[in-house]
Design a protein around this motif. Sequence first.
Motif, PDB file in Angstrom:
ATOM      1  N   LEU A 141       0.827  -1.214   0.000  1.00 36.35           N
ATOM      2  CA  LEU A 141       0.000   0.000   0.000  1.00 36.35           C
ATOM      3  C   LEU A 141       0.855   1.256   0.000  1.00 36.35           C
ATOM      4  CD1 LEU A 141      -2.527  -1.199   2.692  1.00 36.35           C
ATOM      5  CD2 LEU A 141      -3.062  -0.761   0.301  1.00 36.35           C
ATOM      6  N   SER A 142       2.136   1.064   0.306  1.00 37.32           N
ATOM      7  CA  SER A 142       3.023   2.205   0.455  1.00 37.32           C
ATOM      8  C   SER A 142       4.231   2.010  -0.458  1.00 37.32           C
ATOM      9  CB  SER A 142       3.463   2.230   1.920  1.00 37.32           C
ATOM     10  OG  SER A 142       4.337   3.279   2.143  1.00 37.32           O
ATOM     11  N   ASP A 143       4.732   3.090  -1.043  1.00 38.48           N
ATOM     12  CA  ASP A 143       5.879   2.937  -1.934  1.00 38.48           C
ATOM     13  C   ASP A 143       6.744   4.192  -1.911  1.00 38.48           C
ATOM     14  OD1 ASP A 143       7.417   1.475  -3.780  1.00 38.48           O
ATOM     15  OD2 ASP A 143       5.588   0.725  -4.711  1.00 38.48           O
ATOM     16  N   TYR A 144       7.951   4.068  -2.466  1.00 39.60           N
ATOM     17  CA  TYR A 144       8.884   5.193  -2.505  1.00 39.60           C
ATOM     18  C   TYR A 144       8.933   5.818  -3.888  1.00 39.60           C
ATOM     19  CZ  TYR A 144      10.729   2.888   1.663  1.00 39.60           C
ATOM     20  OH  TYR A 144      10.876   2.322   2.895  1.00 39.60           O
ATOM     21  N   GLU A 177       3.931  11.844 -12.449  1.00 38.43           N
ATOM     22  CA  GLU A 177       3.558  10.685 -13.299  1.00 38.43           C
ATOM     23  C   GLU A 177       3.790   9.378 -12.552  1.00 38.43           C
ATOM     24  OE1 GLU A 177       6.017  10.724 -16.816  1.00 38.43           O
ATOM     25  OE2 GLU A 177       5.158  12.661 -17.399  1.00 38.43           O
ATOM     26  N   GLU A 178       4.943   9.289 -11.903  1.00 43.61           N
ATOM     27  CA  GLU A 178       5.253   8.043 -11.201  1.00 43.61           C
ATOM     28  C   GLU A 178       4.278   7.813 -10.045  1.00 43.61           C
ATOM     29  OE1 GLU A 178       9.346   7.374 -10.168  1.00 43.61           O
ATOM     30  OE2 GLU A 178       8.891   5.395  -9.383  1.00 43.61           O
ATOM     31  N   ILE A 179       3.953   8.883  -9.324  1.00 41.85           N
ATOM     32  CA  ILE A 179       3.000   8.751  -8.215  1.00 41.85           C
ATOM     33  C   ILE A 179       1.649   8.273  -8.758  1.00 41.85           C
ATOM     34  CG2 ILE A 179       1.722  10.017  -6.419  1.00 41.85           C
ATOM     35  CD1 ILE A 179       4.220  11.852  -6.184  1.00 41.85           C
ATOM     36  N   ASN A 180       1.225   8.846  -9.888  1.00 32.51           N
ATOM     37  CA  ASN A 180      -0.078   8.451 -10.442  1.00 32.51           C
ATOM     38  C   ASN A 180      -0.085   6.994 -10.887  1.00 32.51           C
ATOM     39  OD1 ASN A 180      -1.428  10.823  -9.918  1.00 32.51           O
ATOM     40  ND2 ASN A 180      -0.650  11.803 -11.784  1.00 32.51           N
ATOM     41  N   ARG A 181       1.051   6.539 -11.420  1.00 29.86           N
ATOM     42  CA  ARG A 181       1.133   5.121 -11.793  1.00 29.86           C
ATOM     43  C   ARG A 181       1.019   4.236 -10.557  1.00 29.86           C
ATOM     44  NH1 ARG A 181       5.122   6.260 -15.333  1.00 29.86           N
ATOM     45  NH2 ARG A 181       6.754   5.562 -13.927  1.00 29.86           N
ATOM     46  N   LEU A 182       1.675   4.658  -9.490  1.00 29.95           N
ATOM     47  CA  LEU A 182       1.622   3.876  -8.247  1.00 29.95           C
ATOM     48  C   LEU A 182       0.207   3.889  -7.670  1.00 29.95           C
ATOM     49  CD1 LEU A 182       4.984   5.121  -6.725  1.00 29.95           C
ATOM     50  CD2 LEU A 182       4.463   2.751  -7.316  1.00 29.95           C
ATOM     51  N   ASP A 183      -0.449   5.035  -7.769  1.00 29.52           N
ATOM     52  CA  ASP A 183      -1.827   5.169  -7.284  1.00 29.52           C
ATOM     53  C   ASP A 183      -2.729   4.183  -8.039  1.00 29.52           C
ATOM     54  OD1 ASP A 183      -4.211   5.997  -6.268  1.00 29.52           O
ATOM     55  OD2 ASP A 183      -4.012   8.094  -6.826  1.00 29.52           O
ATOM     56  N   GLU A 184      -2.563   4.148  -9.386  1.00 36.34           N
ATOM     57  CA  GLU A 184      -3.370   3.218 -10.196  1.00 36.34           C
ATOM     58  C   GLU A 184      -3.150   1.774  -9.774  1.00 36.34           C
ATOM     59  OE1 GLU A 184      -2.402   3.875 -14.304  1.00 36.34           O
ATOM     60  OE2 GLU A 184      -3.051   5.988 -14.091  1.00 36.34           O
ATOM     61  N   ARG A 188      -1.595   3.640  -1.553  1.00 37.04           N
ATOM     62  CA  ARG A 188      -2.373   4.677  -0.871  1.00 37.04           C
ATOM     63  C   ARG A 188      -1.465   5.704  -0.228  1.00 37.04           C
ATOM     64  NH1 ARG A 188      -5.756   4.873  -3.384  1.00 37.04           N
ATOM     65  NH2 ARG A 188      -7.462   5.514  -2.054  1.00 37.04           N
ATOM     66  N   GLU A 189      -0.162   5.420  -0.230  1.00 40.19           N
ATOM     67  CA  GLU A 189       0.786   6.309   0.447  1.00 40.19           C
ATOM     68  C   GLU A 189       2.098   6.300  -0.328  1.00 40.19           C
ATOM     69  OE1 GLU A 189       1.646   6.069   4.904  1.00 40.19           O
ATOM     70  OE2 GLU A 189       3.229   4.829   4.070  1.00 40.19           O
ATOM     71  N   ILE A 190       2.712   7.464  -0.507  1.00 38.82           N
ATOM     72  CA  ILE A 190       4.041   7.483  -1.116  1.00 38.82           C
ATOM     73  C   ILE A 190       5.002   8.303  -0.249  1.00 38.82           C
ATOM     74  CG2 ILE A 190       3.417   7.080  -3.552  1.00 38.82           C
ATOM     75  CD1 ILE A 190       4.340  10.454  -2.897  1.00 38.82           C
ATOM     76  N   TRP A 191       6.253   7.890  -0.300  1.00 38.30           N
ATOM     77  CA  TRP A 191       7.331   8.603   0.391  1.00 38.30           C
ATOM     78  C   TRP A 191       8.181   9.278  -0.680  1.00 38.30           C
ATOM     79  CZ3 TRP A 191       8.619   8.216   5.729  1.00 38.30           C
ATOM     80  CH2 TRP A 191       7.883   7.276   6.448  1.00 38.30           C
ATOM     81  N   LEU A 192       8.305  10.600  -0.612  1.00 35.23           N
ATOM     82  CA  LEU A 192       9.213  11.307  -1.511  1.00 35.23           C
ATOM     83  C   LEU A 192      10.607  11.212  -0.895  1.00 35.23           C
ATOM     84  CD1 LEU A 192       7.014  14.475  -2.136  1.00 35.23           C
ATOM     85  CD2 LEU A 192       7.137  12.392  -3.518  1.00 35.23           C
ATOM     86  N   LEU A 193      11.554  10.709  -1.679  1.00 36.44           N
ATOM     87  CA  LEU A 193      12.879  10.420  -1.117  1.00 36.44           C
ATOM     88  C   LEU A 193      13.981  11.315  -1.650  1.00 36.44           C
ATOM     89  CD1 LEU A 193      13.293   6.529  -1.346  1.00 36.44           C
ATOM     90  CD2 LEU A 193      12.472   7.882   0.595  1.00 36.44           C
ATOM     91  N   GLY A 194      14.844  11.721  -0.738  1.00 36.18           N
ATOM     92  CA  GLY A 194      16.079  12.423  -1.106  1.00 36.18           C
ATOM     93  C   GLY A 194      16.957  12.468   0.123  1.00 36.18           C
ATOM     94  N   GLN A 195      18.270  12.595  -0.045  1.00 40.13           N
ATOM     95  CA  GLN A 195      19.147  12.693   1.136  1.00 40.13           C
ATOM     96  C   GLN A 195      18.854  13.970   1.901  1.00 40.13           C
ATOM     97  OE1 GLN A 195      20.747  10.328   2.238  1.00 40.13           O
ATOM     98  NE2 GLN A 195      21.125   8.988   0.513  1.00 40.13           N
ATOM     99  N   ASN A 196      18.444  14.998   1.175  1.00 36.55           N
ATOM    100  CA  ASN A 196      18.039  16.250   1.820  1.00 36.55           C
ATOM    101  C   ASN A 196      16.942  16.840   0.950  1.00 36.55           C
ATOM    102  OD1 ASN A 196      17.719  18.790   2.818  1.00 36.55           O
ATOM    103  ND2 ASN A 196      19.807  19.477   2.385  1.00 36.55           N
TER     104      ASN A 196
END
Length: 435
Positions: A141-144, A177-184, A188-196
């Motif tokens: 349900l959750s992805d990066y 775009e990537e978030i929308n693909r994951l949503d499809e 239900r939850e995404i983590w936006l990732l970066g070192q900072n």
Amino acid sequence: MEKKKFYLETYGCQMNEYDSHLVESLLTAAGFEKTESESRADIVILNTCSVRQHAEERALGRIRSVSSARRSREIAVIGCMAQRMGDELLAINKGVKYVLGTDSFYKIAEILKSGNGGQVVDISCREEPFEYESRPSGKSLSDYVTIMRGCDNYCSYCIVPYVRGRERCRPPERIAEEINRLDERGRREIWLLGQNVNSYKNESIDFPILLEYVLENTEIPRIRFLTSHPKDFSERLIDVMASDDRICKGIHLPLQSGSDVILKKMNRKYTSAQYLQKIRKLREAVPEVVITTDLIVGFPGESEDDFRRTLDMVEEIEYDSAFMFRYSVRSGTRAEKFGDDVPEETKLSRLDRLIQIQKKIKIAEKKMASHIGSVQTVLLEQPAKQSRDDARGKNDGGLNVVVRGGAEHIGEFVDVKIISSSYSTLVGEIINWQE
Ligand code: SAH
Ligand code: SF4
Ligand code: F3S
């Protein structure tokens, strides 16, 4: 022809998890098959971490155990330790066939396919932004979603800028775009990732604007982000966090040390007073915010007095949870030149005292208990371990919640009244659910 099977093991941070998803997508698209069984694999891929000596020792131990297994398999070492050690890895262990660094792992499918029998080491660096994306698989349900790669901060103890290269930010359109693909695909939850993440910049778009862009251009119900560097943590970000329920009220804000002398030597570019001020503003604007941190003990030159300042900050701030580490020298970093002068026993005893402060004063327990009686929205992710009727998930701030009778609502958001709590988990009952 039978498909070649790969087994993939991931060490280190969420960045490596994300890259492992990419590797999995690339290999399955190229006709390889993933297996969860190491012994049935034709190739074992280890995605490695270099952040502390211990992380590397674990990975080297795994390389040894895979290469000494009865059935011979190809071994590919990818990720941060591959980037740092390159050829050296081939010399250390003859079983290693491929070494692909943090900017070349995307070539893995072609390299494995060309399979000309020779060893391959590729730790070349590309300066252009990354252009590959993972194809979501599985039912999580959750992805990066990685919004940037690399790091330009050069904290003096840290190997990451050397193994992950310069900071490169991804365009907002690609992120959405990537978030929308994951949503499809049911996320239900995404983590936006970066070192900072707070230094994100794409033309005129900075991180608070990126969050607004993601809110406008996606419908993903929950958005989290990681990691925030305190020096760039701004009031505008606090405002955006407070403005929309889809942005989760959880923040990881690594303090590293409470001593200004040590913070300066660490090249962190903030003082303890500035950090405290940011925490105060954040708590004023978002009272329910869950704050977590990273702390290092035994940095070169850390005196008992410096260490006490870290204890004082931890007591004053009352983190919901803290990741605590013993300083580990990384070769090539600026801190390497400072020497490693805090004895190992002192590091260990300081680490223990720090853990006791978090635990014994029961900061976490006290904070967890303060939620009893409140109503929390929880995304139910999986069955609970203790009972098949119950389910577990996370509240908005990211705290673990076990929900009585929640098993039939897995995958949904439920409103839960909290009835009890422990050191790390809240327990509640459903009062309402949204499909
Ligand atoms: N970019 C993130 C995470 C970096 S690594 C950030 O800036 O917070 C995760 C944590 O590992 C760091 O926050 C730090 O606490 C710890 N760490 C990094 N290098 C270390 C070292 N050489 N020894 C001990 N801990 C270290
Ligand atoms: Fe390392 Fe500092 Fe960059 Fe984090 S911000 S990855 S601690 S150099
Ligand atoms: Fe992450 Fe470890 Fe690399 S913390 S960026 S996997 S060195």
